[in-house]
Design a protein around this motif. Structure first.
Motif, PDB file in Angstrom:
ATOM      1  N   PHE A 118       0.668  38.736  17.252  1.00 11.87           N
ATOM      2  CA  PHE A 118      -0.298  39.345  16.329  1.00 11.87           C
ATOM      3  C   PHE A 118      -1.021  40.508  16.992  1.00 11.87           C
ATOM      4  O   PHE A 118      -1.110  41.611  16.434  1.00 11.87           O
ATOM      5  CB  PHE A 118      -1.303  38.292  15.862  1.00 11.87           C
ATOM      6  N   PHE A 119      -1.548  40.290  18.199  1.00 14.70           N
ATOM      7  CA  PHE A 119      -2.284  41.351  18.898  1.00 14.70           C
ATOM      8  C   PHE A 119      -1.359  42.512  19.265  1.00 14.70           C
ATOM      9  O   PHE A 119      -1.746  43.679  19.184  1.00 14.70           O
ATOM     10  CB  PHE A 119      -2.962  40.793  20.149  1.00 14.70           C
ATOM     11  N   GLN A 152      -0.921  46.006  31.477  1.00 12.20           N
ATOM     12  CA  GLN A 152       0.417  45.985  32.053  1.00 12.20           C
ATOM     13  C   GLN A 152       0.415  45.776  33.564  1.00 12.20           C
ATOM     14  O   GLN A 152       1.476  45.570  34.163  1.00 12.20           O
ATOM     15  CB  GLN A 152       1.162  47.285  31.728  1.00 12.20           C
ATOM     16  N   ILE A 153      -0.757  45.873  34.176  1.00  6.80           N
ATOM     17  CA  ILE A 153      -0.837  45.643  35.624  1.00  6.80           C
ATOM     18  C   ILE A 153      -0.445  44.188  35.902  1.00  6.80           C
ATOM     19  O   ILE A 153      -0.967  43.269  35.270  1.00  6.80           O
ATOM     20  CB  ILE A 153      -2.269  45.916  36.127  1.00  6.80           C
ATOM     21  N   PRO A 154       0.494  43.935  36.808  1.00  9.37           N
ATOM     22  CA  PRO A 154       0.988  42.569  37.041  1.00  9.37           C
ATOM     23  C   PRO A 154      -0.116  41.537  37.251  1.00  9.37           C
ATOM     24  O   PRO A 154      -0.056  40.430  36.695  1.00  9.37           O
ATOM     25  CB  PRO A 154       1.861  42.731  38.295  1.00  9.37           C
ATOM     26  N   SER A 163       1.210  39.497  26.744  1.00 14.49           N
ATOM     27  CA  SER A 163       1.390  40.952  26.775  1.00 14.49           C
ATOM     28  C   SER A 163       0.927  41.573  25.463  1.00 14.49           C
ATOM     29  O   SER A 163       1.138  41.019  24.390  1.00 14.49           O
ATOM     30  CB  SER A 163       2.856  41.304  27.018  1.00 14.49           C
ATOM     31  N   LEU A 164       0.279  42.744  25.563  1.00 18.88           N
ATOM     32  CA  LEU A 164      -0.223  43.439  24.379  1.00 18.88           C
ATOM     33  C   LEU A 164       0.639  44.636  24.001  1.00 18.88           C
ATOM     34  O   LEU A 164       0.352  45.313  23.017  1.00 18.88           O
ATOM     35  CB  LEU A 164      -1.661  43.926  24.634  1.00 18.88           C
ATOM     36  N   GLU A 330       4.713  49.193  33.744  1.00 18.58           N
ATOM     37  CA  GLU A 330       4.031  48.290  34.677  1.00 18.58           C
ATOM     38  C   GLU A 330       4.369  48.571  36.131  1.00 18.58           C
ATOM     39  O   GLU A 330       3.656  48.127  37.045  1.00 18.58           O
ATOM     40  CB  GLU A 330       4.350  46.832  34.338  1.00 18.58           C
ATOM     41  N   THR A 331       5.451  49.326  36.382  1.00 22.81           N
ATOM     42  CA  THR A 331       5.815  49.669  37.764  1.00 22.81           C
ATOM     43  C   THR A 331       5.234  51.011  38.187  1.00 22.81           C
ATOM     44  O   THR A 331       5.394  51.430  39.333  1.00 22.81           O
ATOM     45  CB  THR A 331       7.354  49.728  37.920  1.00 22.81           C
TER      46      THR A 331
END
Length: 499
Positions: A118-119, A152-154, A163-164, A330-331
Protein backbone atom coordinates in the motif's frame (compact mmCIF):
# COMPACT_ATOMS: atom_id res chain seq x y z
CA UNK A 1 -13.45 -1.03 -39.74
CA UNK A 2 -11.75 2.38 -39.82
CA UNK A 3 -8.37 2.65 -41.44
CA UNK A 4 -5.81 5.00 -39.90
CA UNK A 5 -5.56 6.90 -43.17
CA UNK A 6 -9.30 7.51 -43.38
CA UNK A 7 -9.92 11.12 -44.43
CA UNK A 8 -11.83 11.70 -41.21
CA UNK A 9 -8.65 10.87 -39.30
CA UNK A 10 -6.26 13.09 -41.24
CA UNK A 11 -2.89 12.28 -39.68
CA UNK A 12 -1.29 15.44 -41.01
CA UNK A 13 -3.31 17.41 -38.46
CA UNK A 14 -1.98 15.63 -35.39
CA UNK A 15 1.32 17.46 -35.16
CA UNK A 16 2.91 14.48 -33.40
CA UNK A 17 6.37 13.15 -34.24
CA UNK A 18 4.86 9.79 -35.22
CA UNK A 19 2.37 11.36 -37.59
CA UNK A 20 5.04 13.47 -39.26
CA UNK A 21 7.25 10.41 -39.74
CA UNK A 22 4.38 8.39 -41.22
CA UNK A 23 3.36 11.09 -43.64
CA UNK A 24 6.97 11.50 -44.73
CA UNK A 25 7.26 7.74 -45.24
CA UNK A 26 10.11 7.52 -42.71
CA UNK A 27 8.85 4.55 -40.76
CA UNK A 28 6.02 2.72 -39.08
CA UNK A 29 3.95 4.29 -36.35
CA UNK A 30 4.81 1.48 -33.93
CA UNK A 31 8.54 2.27 -33.99
CA UNK A 32 7.99 5.63 -32.30
CA UNK A 33 5.27 4.58 -29.87
CA UNK A 34 6.94 1.40 -28.61
CA UNK A 35 10.11 3.21 -27.58
CA UNK A 36 8.26 6.23 -26.21
CA UNK A 37 5.74 4.18 -24.21
CA UNK A 38 8.52 2.62 -22.12
CA UNK A 39 8.99 5.93 -20.34
CA UNK A 40 5.47 7.43 -20.40
CA UNK A 41 3.88 7.20 -16.93
CA UNK A 42 0.25 6.12 -16.78
CA UNK A 43 -2.21 8.91 -16.01
CA UNK A 44 -3.66 8.74 -12.49
CA UNK A 45 -7.19 7.40 -12.06
CA UNK A 46 -9.80 9.23 -9.97
CA UNK A 47 -9.17 6.88 -7.04
CA UNK A 48 -5.42 7.45 -7.27
CA UNK A 49 -5.93 11.22 -7.32
CA UNK A 50 -7.71 10.95 -3.96
CA UNK A 51 -4.68 9.18 -2.49
CA UNK A 52 -2.39 11.74 -4.15
CA UNK A 53 -4.09 14.54 -2.22
CA UNK A 54 -3.56 12.61 1.02
CA UNK A 55 0.11 12.04 0.16
CA UNK A 56 0.64 15.74 -0.56
CA UNK A 57 -1.09 16.69 2.69
CA UNK A 58 1.17 14.34 4.66
CA UNK A 59 4.32 15.62 2.94
CA UNK A 60 3.30 19.24 3.54
CA UNK A 61 3.30 18.79 7.31
CA UNK A 62 6.37 16.55 7.39
CA UNK A 63 9.69 18.12 8.45
CA UNK A 64 11.75 15.24 7.11
CA UNK A 65 14.65 17.06 5.45
CA UNK A 66 14.79 19.69 8.23
CA UNK A 67 15.45 16.94 10.77
CA UNK A 68 17.63 14.63 8.65
CA UNK A 69 19.85 16.86 6.49
CA UNK A 70 21.63 18.54 9.38
CA UNK A 71 25.07 18.13 10.95
CA UNK A 72 24.68 16.36 14.29
CA UNK A 73 26.32 13.62 16.30
CA UNK A 74 22.99 11.87 16.98
CA UNK A 75 22.37 8.48 15.40
CA UNK A 76 21.23 9.28 11.84
CA UNK A 77 19.77 5.86 11.03
CA UNK A 78 17.53 6.04 14.09
CA UNK A 79 16.31 9.52 13.09
CA UNK A 80 15.65 8.41 9.50
CA UNK A 81 13.62 5.40 10.61
CA UNK A 82 11.63 7.47 13.10
CA UNK A 83 10.80 10.15 10.50
CA UNK A 84 9.82 7.59 7.84
CA UNK A 85 7.55 5.81 10.30
CA UNK A 86 6.04 9.13 11.35
CA UNK A 87 5.24 10.03 7.73
CA UNK A 88 3.67 6.61 7.14
CA UNK A 89 1.61 7.10 10.31
CA UNK A 90 0.36 10.48 9.06
CA UNK A 91 -0.66 8.90 5.74
CA UNK A 92 -2.39 6.07 7.59
CA UNK A 93 -4.35 8.54 9.71
CA UNK A 94 -5.40 10.58 6.70
CA UNK A 95 -6.55 7.47 4.83
CA UNK A 96 -8.56 6.39 7.87
CA UNK A 97 -10.13 9.86 8.16
CA UNK A 98 -10.95 10.02 4.45
CA UNK A 99 -12.47 6.52 4.24
CA UNK A 100 -13.02 4.77 7.57
CA UNK A 101 -13.96 1.43 6.03
CA UNK A 102 -10.86 1.25 3.82
CA UNK A 103 -8.70 2.48 6.68
CA UNK A 104 -9.99 -0.24 9.00
CA UNK A 105 -9.29 -2.93 6.41
CA UNK A 106 -5.75 -1.66 5.88
CA UNK A 107 -4.57 -0.83 9.36
CA UNK A 108 -6.59 -2.72 11.97
CA UNK A 109 -4.18 -5.01 13.82
CA UNK A 110 -1.60 -4.63 11.04
CA UNK A 111 1.86 -3.02 11.12
CA UNK A 112 3.77 -1.06 8.48
CA UNK A 113 5.41 -4.20 7.14
CA UNK A 114 2.02 -5.79 6.43
CA UNK A 115 1.02 -2.72 4.39
CA UNK A 116 4.27 -2.48 2.43
CA UNK A 117 2.51 -2.73 -0.92
CA UNK A 118 0.00 0.00 0.00
CA UNK A 119 2.71 2.50 0.99
CA UNK A 120 4.82 1.60 -2.03
CA UNK A 121 1.84 2.29 -4.32
CA UNK A 122 1.11 5.60 -2.57
CA UNK A 123 4.63 6.90 -3.15
CA UNK A 124 4.75 5.49 -6.69
CA UNK A 125 1.68 7.44 -7.77
CA UNK A 126 3.21 10.61 -6.34
CA UNK A 127 6.38 10.04 -8.35
CA UNK A 128 4.37 9.19 -11.46
CA UNK A 129 2.23 12.32 -11.16
CA UNK A 130 5.29 14.55 -10.78
CA UNK A 131 7.02 13.19 -13.90
CA UNK A 132 3.97 13.93 -16.04
CA UNK A 133 3.40 17.33 -14.38
CA UNK A 134 6.74 18.99 -13.50
CA UNK A 135 4.94 22.13 -12.28
CA UNK A 136 3.12 20.13 -9.57
CA UNK A 137 4.34 19.09 -6.08
CA UNK A 138 7.10 21.69 -6.24
CA UNK A 139 7.34 22.03 -2.44
CA UNK A 140 7.12 18.36 -1.52
CA UNK A 141 8.59 16.20 -4.30
CA UNK A 142 12.20 16.71 -3.21
CA UNK A 143 11.26 15.86 0.38
CA UNK A 144 9.56 12.66 -0.80
CA UNK A 145 12.48 11.56 -2.99
CA UNK A 146 15.02 12.19 -0.23
CA UNK A 147 12.88 10.18 2.19
CA UNK A 148 12.65 7.32 -0.32
CA UNK A 149 16.39 7.63 -0.93
CA UNK A 150 17.05 7.16 2.79
CA UNK A 151 14.62 4.23 2.95
CA UNK A 152 16.91 2.42 0.48
CA UNK A 153 19.95 2.62 2.75
CA UNK A 154 20.62 -1.01 3.84
CA UNK A 155 20.79 -0.13 7.58
CA UNK A 156 17.50 1.79 7.39
CA UNK A 157 15.82 -0.91 5.32
CA UNK A 158 16.87 -3.60 7.80
CA UNK A 159 15.37 -1.63 10.68
CA UNK A 160 12.15 -0.81 8.82
CA UNK A 161 11.74 -4.39 7.51
CA UNK A 162 9.86 -3.11 4.46
CA UNK A 163 10.56 -1.24 1.22
CA UNK A 164 8.82 1.94 0.02
CA UNK A 165 10.26 1.98 -3.51
CA UNK A 166 8.63 0.24 -6.47
CA UNK A 167 8.88 0.61 -10.26
CA UNK A 168 7.03 3.44 -12.00
CA UNK A 169 3.88 2.28 -13.78
CA UNK A 170 4.42 3.04 -17.49
CA UNK A 171 2.20 2.60 -20.53
CA UNK A 172 4.49 -0.10 -21.95
CA UNK A 173 4.53 -2.12 -18.72
CA UNK A 174 0.75 -1.95 -18.34
CA UNK A 175 0.11 -3.02 -21.94
CA UNK A 176 2.71 -5.78 -21.64
CA UNK A 177 1.14 -7.05 -18.44
CA UNK A 178 -2.30 -6.94 -20.07
CA UNK A 179 -1.18 -8.68 -23.26
CA UNK A 180 -2.07 -5.66 -25.42
CA UNK A 181 1.31 -4.45 -26.73
CA UNK A 182 0.04 -4.74 -30.30
CA UNK A 183 -1.96 -1.58 -29.58
CA UNK A 184 1.26 0.44 -29.97
CA UNK A 185 1.71 -0.85 -33.54
CA UNK A 186 -1.82 0.03 -34.64
CA UNK A 187 -1.82 3.01 -37.00
CA UNK A 188 -5.09 4.17 -35.46
CA UNK A 189 -3.20 5.10 -32.27
CA UNK A 190 -2.04 8.32 -33.92
CA UNK A 191 -5.59 9.62 -34.23
CA UNK A 192 -6.54 8.30 -30.79
CA UNK A 193 -3.73 10.14 -28.98
CA UNK A 194 -3.52 13.39 -30.93
CA UNK A 195 -3.79 16.66 -29.06
CA UNK A 196 -6.72 18.83 -30.14
CA UNK A 197 -5.59 22.45 -30.32
CA UNK A 198 -7.78 25.53 -30.21
CA UNK A 199 -7.62 28.14 -32.94
CA UNK A 200 -5.36 30.37 -30.81
CA UNK A 201 -2.95 27.48 -30.27
CA UNK A 202 -2.64 26.75 -33.96
CA UNK A 203 -5.63 24.47 -34.45
CA UNK A 204 -8.18 24.73 -37.24
CA UNK A 205 -11.63 26.30 -37.39
CA UNK A 206 -14.39 25.41 -34.94
CA UNK A 207 -15.89 22.94 -37.41
CA UNK A 208 -12.52 21.34 -38.02
CA UNK A 209 -11.89 21.04 -34.27
CA UNK A 210 -15.28 19.35 -33.80
CA UNK A 211 -14.44 16.87 -36.55
CA UNK A 212 -11.09 16.10 -34.93
CA UNK A 213 -12.72 15.56 -31.53
CA UNK A 214 -15.26 13.14 -32.98
CA UNK A 215 -12.58 11.30 -34.94
CA UNK A 216 -10.41 11.00 -31.83
CA UNK A 217 -13.27 9.70 -29.68
CA UNK A 218 -14.19 7.23 -32.39
CA UNK A 219 -10.61 5.96 -32.65
CA UNK A 220 -10.36 5.55 -28.86
CA UNK A 221 -13.58 3.53 -28.75
CA UNK A 222 -12.42 1.25 -31.57
CA UNK A 223 -9.03 0.60 -29.99
CA UNK A 224 -10.65 0.01 -26.60
CA UNK A 225 -12.86 -2.72 -28.08
CA UNK A 226 -10.14 -4.12 -30.35
CA UNK A 227 -7.48 -4.73 -27.68
CA UNK A 228 -9.45 -5.31 -24.47
CA UNK A 229 -9.19 -8.82 -23.06
CA UNK A 230 -9.58 -10.81 -19.84
CA UNK A 231 -6.49 -9.13 -18.34
CA UNK A 232 -7.15 -5.59 -19.55
CA UNK A 233 -10.50 -3.81 -19.86
CA UNK A 234 -11.43 -1.22 -22.47
CA UNK A 235 -11.16 1.46 -19.77
CA UNK A 236 -7.58 0.35 -19.04
CA UNK A 237 -6.77 0.65 -22.75
CA UNK A 238 -8.29 4.14 -22.83
CA UNK A 239 -6.23 5.17 -19.79
CA UNK A 240 -3.06 4.18 -21.65
CA UNK A 241 -4.16 6.12 -24.73
CA UNK A 242 -4.91 9.20 -22.63
CA UNK A 243 -1.45 8.89 -21.07
CA UNK A 244 0.20 8.92 -24.50
CA UNK A 245 -1.90 11.97 -25.34
CA UNK A 246 -0.57 13.62 -22.17
CA UNK A 247 2.92 12.99 -23.51
CA UNK A 248 2.08 14.94 -26.67
CA UNK A 249 0.79 17.82 -24.55
CA UNK A 250 4.00 17.71 -22.48
CA UNK A 251 6.15 17.94 -25.60
CA UNK A 252 4.14 20.84 -27.01
CA UNK A 253 4.42 22.83 -23.77
CA UNK A 254 8.01 21.97 -22.85
CA UNK A 255 9.85 21.14 -26.08
CA UNK A 256 8.11 23.16 -28.77
CA UNK A 257 9.09 26.59 -27.32
CA UNK A 258 12.70 25.57 -28.00
CA UNK A 259 11.79 24.87 -31.64
CA UNK A 260 10.03 28.23 -31.86
CA UNK A 261 13.03 30.15 -30.52
CA UNK A 262 15.34 28.28 -32.92
CA UNK A 263 12.99 29.33 -35.73
CA UNK A 264 13.19 32.99 -34.63
CA UNK A 265 16.97 32.80 -34.37
CA UNK A 266 17.39 31.43 -37.88
CA UNK A 267 14.83 33.81 -39.37
CA UNK A 268 16.09 37.10 -37.95
CA UNK A 269 19.74 36.62 -36.95
CA UNK A 270 21.36 34.28 -39.43
CA UNK A 271 25.15 34.91 -39.53
CA UNK A 272 25.06 35.48 -43.31
CA UNK A 273 22.99 38.60 -42.73
CA UNK A 274 24.46 42.00 -41.87
CA UNK A 275 24.91 42.39 -38.12
CA UNK A 276 23.52 45.94 -37.99
CA UNK A 277 21.60 47.31 -35.02
CA UNK A 278 20.55 43.92 -33.72
CA UNK A 279 23.95 42.26 -33.71
CA UNK A 280 24.33 39.39 -31.25
CA UNK A 281 27.98 40.23 -30.54
CA UNK A 282 28.93 40.32 -26.84
CA UNK A 283 32.10 41.32 -25.04
CA UNK A 284 33.25 40.25 -21.58
CA UNK A 285 32.79 43.06 -19.06
CA UNK A 286 30.02 44.82 -20.96
CA UNK A 287 26.39 44.45 -19.95
CA UNK A 288 27.34 41.77 -17.43
CA UNK A 289 28.73 39.42 -20.09
CA UNK A 290 31.55 37.04 -19.18
CA UNK A 291 32.08 35.74 -22.71
CA UNK A 292 33.38 37.47 -25.84
CA UNK A 293 31.73 36.37 -29.11
CA UNK A 294 31.26 38.06 -32.45
CA UNK A 295 27.83 37.88 -34.11
CA UNK A 296 28.45 34.60 -35.93
CA UNK A 297 29.98 32.85 -32.93
CA UNK A 298 27.18 33.98 -30.62
CA UNK A 299 24.57 32.85 -33.17
CA UNK A 300 26.07 29.36 -33.19
CA UNK A 301 26.44 29.35 -29.41
CA UNK A 302 22.75 30.21 -28.95
CA UNK A 303 21.68 27.75 -31.64
CA UNK A 304 23.53 24.84 -30.07
CA UNK A 305 22.24 25.76 -26.58
CA UNK A 306 18.61 25.84 -27.74
CA UNK A 307 19.13 22.64 -29.72
CA UNK A 308 20.53 20.92 -26.64
CA UNK A 309 17.59 22.13 -24.53
CA UNK A 310 15.21 20.86 -27.18
CA UNK A 311 16.81 17.39 -27.11
CA UNK A 312 16.75 17.31 -23.31
CA UNK A 313 13.04 18.16 -23.20
CA UNK A 314 12.33 15.56 -25.90
CA UNK A 315 13.83 12.84 -23.68
CA UNK A 316 12.83 14.30 -20.30
CA UNK A 317 10.71 11.29 -19.27
CA UNK A 318 13.64 8.97 -19.91
CA UNK A 319 16.02 11.30 -18.08
CA UNK A 320 13.66 11.54 -15.14
CA UNK A 321 13.30 7.77 -14.92
CA UNK A 322 17.07 7.30 -14.89
CA UNK A 323 17.51 10.15 -12.41
CA UNK A 324 15.17 8.43 -9.97
CA UNK A 325 16.98 5.15 -10.61
CA UNK A 326 20.28 6.81 -9.64
CA UNK A 327 18.78 8.54 -6.61
CA UNK A 328 17.05 5.42 -5.28
CA UNK A 329 19.85 2.94 -6.00
CA UNK A 330 20.66 1.27 -2.67
CA UNK A 331 24.26 0.67 -3.78
CA UNK A 332 24.78 4.35 -4.71
CA UNK A 333 25.32 6.19 -1.43
CA UNK A 334 25.40 9.95 -0.92
CA UNK A 335 27.28 12.23 1.44
CA UNK A 336 26.05 15.47 2.98
CA UNK A 337 28.29 18.36 1.93
CA UNK A 338 28.34 22.12 1.99
CA UNK A 339 28.35 23.04 -1.71
CA UNK A 340 28.41 26.79 -1.15
CA UNK A 341 24.63 26.87 -1.34
CA UNK A 342 23.94 25.13 1.95
CA UNK A 343 24.09 21.45 2.85
CA UNK A 344 23.25 19.20 -0.11
CA UNK A 345 23.26 15.48 -0.78
CA UNK A 346 26.16 14.84 -3.13
CA UNK A 347 25.68 11.63 -5.07
CA UNK A 348 26.98 10.25 -8.37
CA UNK A 349 24.43 9.81 -11.17
CA UNK A 350 26.02 7.38 -13.67
CA UNK A 351 22.86 6.43 -15.58
CA UNK A 352 21.63 10.00 -15.94
CA UNK A 353 25.12 11.16 -16.92
CA UNK A 354 25.44 8.53 -19.66
CA UNK A 355 22.13 9.49 -21.23
CA UNK A 356 22.95 13.19 -20.93
CA UNK A 357 26.22 12.66 -22.79
CA UNK A 358 24.29 10.76 -25.49
CA UNK A 359 21.86 13.68 -25.81
CA UNK A 360 24.76 16.15 -25.96
CA UNK A 361 26.40 14.12 -28.73
CA UNK A 362 23.12 14.11 -30.67
CA UNK A 363 22.80 17.88 -30.31
CA UNK A 364 26.41 18.35 -31.44
CA UNK A 365 25.74 16.28 -34.54
CA UNK A 366 22.66 18.38 -35.37
CA UNK A 367 24.50 21.72 -35.19
CA UNK A 368 27.72 20.48 -36.78
CA UNK A 369 30.27 21.74 -34.27
CA UNK A 370 30.46 23.03 -30.71
CA UNK A 371 31.25 26.47 -29.31
CA UNK A 372 32.42 26.66 -25.71
CA UNK A 373 32.68 23.98 -23.06
CA UNK A 374 30.89 20.63 -23.24
CA UNK A 375 31.37 19.82 -19.55
CA UNK A 376 28.25 18.37 -17.88
CA UNK A 377 28.18 18.93 -14.14
CA UNK A 378 26.74 15.95 -12.26
CA UNK A 379 27.48 14.88 -8.71
CA UNK A 380 29.68 17.89 -7.91
CA UNK A 381 29.28 21.20 -6.07
CA UNK A 382 27.47 22.78 -9.04
CA UNK A 383 24.88 19.99 -9.51
CA UNK A 384 25.12 17.76 -6.40
CA UNK A 385 22.78 14.97 -7.52
CA UNK A 386 20.30 13.84 -10.18
CA UNK A 387 17.36 15.57 -8.44
CA UNK A 388 19.12 18.94 -8.75
CA UNK A 389 19.84 18.18 -12.40
CA UNK A 390 16.19 17.38 -13.18
CA UNK A 391 14.97 20.41 -11.25
CA UNK A 392 17.33 22.63 -13.24
CA UNK A 393 16.19 21.47 -16.66
CA UNK A 394 12.46 21.36 -15.93
CA UNK A 395 12.77 25.16 -15.78
CA UNK A 396 13.44 25.48 -19.52
CA UNK A 397 9.80 25.86 -20.48
CA UNK A 398 9.31 28.38 -17.63
CA UNK A 399 11.89 30.56 -19.33
CA UNK A 400 10.99 30.13 -22.99
CA UNK A 401 7.18 29.78 -22.95
CA UNK A 402 6.44 33.31 -21.58
CA UNK A 403 8.86 34.80 -24.12
CA UNK A 404 7.26 32.93 -27.03
CA UNK A 405 3.78 33.93 -25.88
CA UNK A 406 4.81 37.57 -25.61
CA UNK A 407 6.40 37.60 -29.07
CA UNK A 408 3.37 35.92 -30.65
CA UNK A 409 0.94 38.36 -29.05
CA UNK A 410 2.69 41.59 -30.12
CA UNK A 411 1.09 41.83 -33.56
CA UNK A 412 -2.39 41.01 -32.23
CA UNK A 413 -2.04 43.61 -29.47
CA UNK A 414 -1.01 46.19 -32.04
CA UNK A 415 -3.84 45.32 -34.44
CA UNK A 416 -6.59 45.27 -31.82
CA UNK A 417 -5.63 48.15 -29.53
CA UNK A 418 -5.06 51.63 -30.91
CA UNK A 419 -3.32 52.86 -27.77
CA UNK A 420 -0.88 49.96 -27.72
CA UNK A 421 -0.27 50.39 -31.44
CA UNK A 422 0.78 54.03 -30.87
CA UNK A 423 2.94 52.95 -27.89
CA UNK A 424 4.73 50.32 -29.98
CA UNK A 425 5.28 52.81 -32.83
CA UNK A 426 6.44 55.74 -30.68
CA UNK A 427 8.65 53.77 -28.29
CA UNK A 428 9.95 50.87 -30.36
CA UNK A 429 9.42 51.95 -34.00
CA UNK A 430 6.68 49.37 -34.54
CA UNK A 431 5.88 45.75 -33.66
CA UNK A 432 8.60 44.27 -35.88
CA UNK A 433 11.40 46.26 -34.27
CA UNK A 434 9.97 45.53 -30.83
CA UNK A 435 10.11 41.81 -31.55
CA UNK A 436 13.71 42.11 -32.77
CA UNK A 437 14.67 44.12 -29.68
CA UNK A 438 13.36 41.42 -27.32
CA UNK A 439 14.91 38.58 -29.29
CA UNK A 440 18.32 40.21 -29.72
CA UNK A 441 18.52 41.11 -26.04
CA UNK A 442 17.58 37.56 -25.03
CA UNK A 443 19.97 35.89 -27.48
CA UNK A 444 22.80 38.15 -26.32
CA UNK A 445 22.44 38.33 -22.55
CA UNK A 446 20.65 35.08 -21.73
CA UNK A 447 23.70 33.35 -23.21
CA UNK A 448 26.59 35.52 -22.07
CA UNK A 449 28.12 33.36 -19.33
CA UNK A 450 26.72 35.49 -16.50
CA UNK A 451 24.76 34.61 -13.39
CA UNK A 452 27.13 32.37 -11.44
CA UNK A 453 28.27 33.19 -7.89
CA UNK A 454 31.90 33.51 -8.96
CA UNK A 455 33.91 33.91 -12.12
CA UNK A 456 35.21 30.34 -12.10
CA UNK A 457 31.69 28.82 -12.10
CA UNK A 458 30.51 31.08 -14.89
CA UNK A 459 31.03 30.59 -18.58
CA UNK A 460 29.99 28.34 -21.40
CA UNK A 461 29.59 24.92 -19.77
CA UNK A 462 26.35 22.99 -20.33
CA UNK A 463 24.77 24.05 -17.04
CA UNK A 464 26.21 27.57 -17.19
CA UNK A 465 24.03 28.30 -20.23
CA UNK A 466 20.89 27.75 -18.17
CA UNK A 467 22.33 29.80 -15.32
CA UNK A 468 22.83 32.71 -17.73
CA UNK A 469 19.24 32.42 -18.93
CA UNK A 470 17.90 32.55 -15.36
CA UNK A 471 20.08 35.57 -14.71
CA UNK A 472 18.45 37.32 -17.69
CA UNK A 473 15.00 36.39 -16.36
CA UNK A 474 15.82 37.87 -12.95
CA UNK A 475 16.42 41.26 -14.60
CA UNK A 476 13.31 41.33 -16.82
CA UNK A 477 11.70 44.11 -14.77
CA UNK A 478 14.59 46.44 -15.66
CA UNK A 479 14.16 45.93 -19.40
CA UNK A 480 12.64 48.75 -21.50
CA UNK A 481 10.09 46.32 -22.94
CA UNK A 482 8.94 44.86 -19.60
CA UNK A 483 5.52 46.50 -19.89
CA UNK A 484 5.00 44.71 -23.21
CA UNK A 485 5.40 41.42 -21.34
CA UNK A 486 2.82 42.55 -18.79
CA UNK A 487 0.15 43.48 -21.35
CA UNK A 488 0.71 40.12 -23.08
CA UNK A 489 -0.39 38.32 -19.89
CA UNK A 490 3.03 37.70 -18.33
CA UNK A 491 2.85 36.77 -14.63
CA UNK A 492 6.48 35.81 -13.98
CA UNK A 493 8.92 33.15 -15.12
CA UNK A 494 8.19 31.14 -12.00
CA UNK A 495 4.41 31.22 -12.38
CA UNK A 496 4.07 33.98 -9.79
CA UNK A 497 2.78 37.49 -10.37
CA UNK A 498 5.48 40.11 -10.82
CA UNK A 499 5.28 43.13 -8.54
Amino acid sequence: MIDARDSALNLSLTGTDAAKAMNAGDGKVGDWYIERAKFIPVRLTLKERKYLRLLEAALNVSEYTDKIDILTYANKTRRQVAQIQELCSIISGLVLAADYKVGQQLFKERNFEDNQEFFRDIFELGRRHKIMNPEKMRNVYGKMIYMLQDSQIPEVQDTLSFSLVGPIKTVYKELEKGGALELLKDDLIVAATKEILSGKEGGGSRNQIQKEIKAKERAIEILGRRYSNAKMTADDIKQCLYSIGDNHAFLRTNRDPCDKMIEYLKKYFHPDRSEGEYSLAIQAGRGGARLSHDHKKQYNYVLQSLTLWREIMHDMFMLWGLAESDLLDETNSYRLRDTGQGLNRMQAAPKTSRLMHTILHRAQQRVGYWVGSSVIHMGDTNVPNALMFIDKYTQIYRILLPIVRCLESIQDLSDNNEGLSRYFDDTFDGPDNLRLLILSDFFRHAFDGSGADNFFSAGSCIDGRLTSAWNWCSMIEKKPYFHVFLVSGFVGFDGEVSS
